[in-house]
Design a protein around this motif. Structure first.
Motif, PDB file in Angstrom:
ATOM      1  N   GLN A  33       1.020   5.275   1.772  1.00 54.93           N
ATOM      2  CA  GLN A  33       0.001   6.220   1.315  1.00 54.93           C
ATOM      3  C   GLN A  33      -1.385   5.584   1.265  1.00 54.93           C
ATOM      4  O   GLN A  33      -2.388   6.275   1.443  1.00 54.93           O
ATOM      5  CB  GLN A  33       0.357   6.743  -0.086  1.00 54.93           C
TER       6      GLN A  33
ATOM      7  N   ARG B 117      -3.145   3.493  -6.331  1.00 55.32           N
ATOM      8  CA  ARG B 117      -2.062   4.265  -6.923  1.00 55.32           C
ATOM      9  C   ARG B 117      -1.622   3.634  -8.240  1.00 55.32           C
ATOM     10  O   ARG B 117      -1.694   2.415  -8.411  1.00 55.32           O
ATOM     11  CB  ARG B 117      -0.848   4.356  -5.981  1.00 55.32           C
TER      12      ARG B 117
ATOM     13  N   LYS C  52       6.894   3.602   0.348  1.00 53.41           N
ATOM     14  CA  LYS C  52       6.290   4.936   0.297  1.00 53.41           C
ATOM     15  C   LYS C  52       4.868   4.857  -0.239  1.00 53.41           C
ATOM     16  O   LYS C  52       3.950   5.484   0.307  1.00 53.41           O
ATOM     17  CB  LYS C  52       7.141   5.851  -0.590  1.00 53.41           C
TER      18      LYS C  52
END
Length: 212
Positions: free
Chosen positions: A48, A122, A44
């Motif tokens: 991104q 992230r 996931k």
């Protein structure tokens, strides 16, 4: 068996063996589910920060184990995920650690294309102060998106700092240590990707060969 002591002892021994076996089975099942959940979460995040249009491979399985303490902030092996498009490497996402966060290590991941442009960043793990340092989480603030599009070419070394230090990245009100450490870690990781892109792609040690 006429001796009740021996009989009770045997029953307890059998019961203990059965309990041990049951715990072992539960642990095996739990470990598998945890690993599966971790892989889904990792995918996931990768989706991104690495656009679908620049890769056609499974990013999670295209993983290399990298050990580079000075550049990546940890003595442990970290994961580097290589994106391919028509069998040509197009981008790399690599984990790194900012060891000098306000409340200790901050684990993050930086993705950059072959030209050295940041595609996305992230935060993976952090213990920063809620309401202050935790703005490095995308769910709390879009601050991490300020790295998008940055490169070593369009952003000088002096600019890879928070504004308080003469750079171009915002600090947080009441919390400068966290973003300062974060910017430094992203810059070092980007430098490493840019300088070692082909070497990372060719790295033979896969992520399954080390313990995460």
């Amino acid at each position: 068996m006429s001796n009740p002591v021996l009989r009770n002892g045997l029953i307890l021994a059998v019961f203990a063996m059965l309990c041990t076996a049951a715990v072992s089975v539960v642990n095996k099942v739990t470990e598998g589910k945890i690993a599966e959940q971790k892989q889904l979460q990792r995918l996931k995040v990768l989706e991104q920060i690495i656009p679908m249009q620049i890769h056609d491979n499974n990013l999670v399985t295209s993983c290399r184990a990298i050990v580079e303490p000075k550049a990546l902030g940890t003595e442990d092996a970290v994961s580097a995920f290589v994106a391919f498009k028509k069998e040509q490497a197009t981008a790399i996402a690599i984990e790194a650690v900012a060891p000098d966060g306000y409340n200790g290590n901050i684990k993050l991941i930086v993705a950059a294309d072959k030209s050295g442009k940041v595609l996305g960043v992230r935060t993976l793990e952090q213990n920063e102060t809620p309401g202050l340092g935790d703005k490095i989480e995308l769910s709390k603030s879009d601050w991490v998106n300020s790295f998008n599009g940055k490169s070593l070419r369009n952003t000088s070394t002096k600019q890879w700092k928070v504004k308080k230090d003469g750079g171009e990245f915002d600090q947080f009100t009441g919390a400068t240590i966290t973003p300062r450490a974060y910017v430094k870690a992203v810059h070092k990781a980007l430098n490493y990707i840019h300088s070692n892109f082909d070497m990372i792609v060719r790295q033979s040690q896969k992520c399954g060969d080390h313990h995460e």
